[in-house]
Write a protein that holds these residues in place. Structure first.
Motif, PDB file in Angstrom:
ATOM      1  N   GLU A 128      19.562  45.009  -6.576  1.00 40.45           N
ATOM      2  CA  GLU A 128      19.431  46.426  -5.727  1.00 40.45           C
ATOM      3  C   GLU A 128      18.445  47.094  -6.121  1.00 40.45           C
ATOM      4  OE1 GLU A 128      23.210  48.484  -6.502  1.00 40.45           O
ATOM      5  OE2 GLU A 128      24.545  46.482  -6.167  1.00 40.45           O
ATOM      6  N   ASP A 130      14.412  46.651  -6.976  1.00 36.54           N
ATOM      7  CA  ASP A 130      13.365  45.487  -6.337  1.00 36.54           C
ATOM      8  C   ASP A 130      12.077  46.441  -6.224  1.00 36.54           C
ATOM      9  OD1 ASP A 130      12.415  43.170  -5.989  1.00 36.54           O
ATOM     10  OD2 ASP A 130      13.889  42.625  -4.535  1.00 36.54           O
ATOM     11  N   ASP A 132       8.507  46.596  -4.065  1.00 40.33           N
ATOM     12  CA  ASP A 132       7.859  47.019  -2.573  1.00 40.33           C
ATOM     13  C   ASP A 132       7.541  45.719  -2.027  1.00 40.33           C
ATOM     14  OD1 ASP A 132       5.850  47.475  -0.693  1.00 40.33           O
ATOM     15  OD2 ASP A 132       6.314  49.640  -0.817  1.00 40.33           O
ATOM     16  N   HIS A 134       8.851  42.700  -2.061  1.00 44.45           N
ATOM     17  CA  HIS A 134      10.229  42.128  -1.444  1.00 44.45           C
ATOM     18  C   HIS A 134      10.857  43.006  -0.398  1.00 44.45           C
ATOM     19  CE1 HIS A 134       9.407  39.426  -4.956  1.00 44.45           C
ATOM     20  NE2 HIS A 134       9.690  38.397  -3.957  1.00 44.45           N
ATOM     21  N   VAL A 135      10.852  44.327  -0.695  1.00 45.93           N
ATOM     22  CA  VAL A 135      11.568  45.059   0.303  1.00 45.93           C
ATOM     23  C   VAL A 135      10.696  45.651   1.450  1.00 45.93           C
ATOM     24  CG1 VAL A 135      12.741  47.509   0.426  1.00 45.93           C
ATOM     25  CG2 VAL A 135      12.743  46.061  -1.703  1.00 45.93           C
ATOM     26  N   THR A 153      13.033  56.904   0.786  1.00 48.10           N
ATOM     27  CA  THR A 153      13.442  55.930  -0.196  1.00 48.10           C
ATOM     28  C   THR A 153      13.285  56.681  -1.731  1.00 48.10           C
ATOM     29  OG1 THR A 153      12.312  54.090   1.210  1.00 48.10           O
ATOM     30  CG2 THR A 153      12.489  53.660  -1.087  1.00 48.10           C
ATOM     31  N   ARG A 170      16.552  49.373  -3.072  1.00 53.31           N
ATOM     32  CA  ARG A 170      16.411  48.839  -1.857  1.00 53.31           C
ATOM     33  C   ARG A 170      17.192  49.551  -0.866  1.00 53.31           C
ATOM     34  NH1 ARG A 170      20.319  43.388  -2.428  1.00 53.31           N
ATOM     35  NH2 ARG A 170      22.299  44.572  -2.343  1.00 53.31           N
ATOM     36  N   SER A 171      16.178  49.632   0.301  1.00 53.58           N
ATOM     37  CA  SER A 171      16.672  50.426   1.439  1.00 53.58           C
ATOM     38  C   SER A 171      17.405  49.442   2.546  1.00 53.58           C
ATOM     39  CB  SER A 171      15.966  51.394   2.274  1.00 53.58           C
ATOM     40  OG  SER A 171      14.655  50.362   2.593  1.00 53.58           O
ATOM     41  N   HIS A 172      17.470  48.265   2.168  1.00 53.90           N
ATOM     42  CA  HIS A 172      18.221  47.381   3.218  1.00 53.90           C
ATOM     43  C   HIS A 172      18.508  45.986   2.291  1.00 53.90           C
ATOM     44  CE1 HIS A 172      14.125  47.239   4.775  1.00 53.90           C
ATOM     45  NE2 HIS A 172      14.156  46.313   3.546  1.00 53.90           N
ATOM     46  N   THR A 173      19.390  45.255   2.784  1.00 53.27           N
ATOM     47  CA  THR A 173      19.408  43.936   1.852  1.00 53.27           C
ATOM     48  C   THR A 173      18.507  42.973   2.543  1.00 53.27           C
ATOM     49  OG1 THR A 173      21.239  43.128   3.538  1.00 53.27           O
ATOM     50  CG2 THR A 173      22.083  44.465   1.410  1.00 53.27           C
ATOM     51  N   ASN A 175      15.821  42.331   1.236  1.00 51.34           N
ATOM     52  CA  ASN A 175      14.846  42.058   0.307  1.00 51.34           C
ATOM     53  C   ASN A 175      15.436  40.456  -0.371  1.00 51.34           C
ATOM     54  OD1 ASN A 175      17.372  43.238  -1.028  1.00 51.34           O
ATOM     55  ND2 ASN A 175      16.500  43.196  -2.698  1.00 51.34           N
ATOM     56  N   VAL A 196      22.981  49.476  -0.432  1.00 52.53           N
ATOM     57  CA  VAL A 196      21.708  49.932  -0.182  1.00 52.53           C
ATOM     58  C   VAL A 196      21.516  51.539  -0.281  1.00 52.53           C
ATOM     59  CG1 VAL A 196      21.360  47.946   1.250  1.00 52.53           C
ATOM     60  CG2 VAL A 196      22.035  50.091   2.142  1.00 52.53           C
TER      61      VAL A 196
END
Length: 236
Positions: A128, A130, A132, A134-135, A153, A170-173, A175, A196
């Protein structure tokens, strides 16, 4: 008459019992205080016939000694019981332990996972917190994309020289998808559920974190029309 009273009190004192310090103190007041039973006997002692004074005096002394001994024993027993109670582990779970229930969100998430797994998808879970890279970066987010802004974010650490090293919630999964594709060659068929975080104003309709589930399907001859045979059975 006074000897009968003493014999009665001797029997009472011999059978004294108490459950706590307060009850012990009540017994002490009843028998040994200035207004207690033994003091009252001492007051009546002056009315005893001369030929009985020795016998009565010895009996009263015996009663007093017994009362003191019995009350001291009760005090010691109570102190031992209190020390044993102090050794009780208050951090130990109560017995029997009642089983709890699963959170509604976990129930629904597990149902969704089960449906997709029956369609051949595997479960992928990532961090959760992470970077930048990967996100955003590996998912082709532009450098000026609004999702990279502070107002959208939650950034934990920011690197002024390299944005790919920024640490964030993370703002979404998605990543999870970028990490899967780093280490696994197609075919890939995974689902990525999890929490997220978005920098949103909390209201009755929105919160700063929520739950999301994404799917990744990479294989030969897979195209957009293949989405419908996946979503329709899931909805049903």
């Amino acid at each position: 008459m006074i000897l009968e009273k003493i014999d009665q009190l001797l029997k009472e004192v011999g059978n004294l019992q108490a459950n706590n310090a307060e009850e012990i103190e009540q017994l002490r007041l009843k028998y040994l205080s200035k207004k207690g039973e033994i003091t009252a006997l001492m007051a009546d002692f002056r009315n005893v016939a001369a030929d009985q004074k020795k016998a009565v005096g010895m009996k009263i002394n015996e009663l007093k000694q017994l009362a003191m001994q019995k009350i001291n024993e009760l005090k010691e027993q109570n102190e031992v019981a209190e020390e044993s109670a102090d050794d009780f582990d208050l951090t130990r779970s109560a017995y029997p332990i009642q089983l709890g229930t699963r959170h509604p969100l976990n129930i629904v998430k597990n149902q969704i996972i089960d449906i997709f797994q029956r369609m051949g998808f595997t479960l992928a879970e990532g961090p959760e917190i992470d970077d930048d890279l990967h996100v955003f970066t590996k998912l082709n987010f532009a450098a000026d994309h609004p999702a990279r802004d502070m107002q959208d974010t939650f950034f934990i650490e920011q690197s002024p020289n390299d944005v790919t090293k920024n640490i964030l919630l993370r703002s979404h999964t998605s990543n999870d998808q970028s990490r899967i594709m780093e280490h696994q060659q197609p075919p890939i068929r995974v689902i990525c559920p999890g929490r997220v975080y978005r920098n949103e104003a909390i209201s009755a309709r929105a919160h700063c974190f929520f739950h999301q589930l994404e799917g990744l399907y990479v294989d030969k001859n897979v195209s957009f029309p293949d989405l419908n045979p996946v979503l329709l059975p899931f909805a049903r």
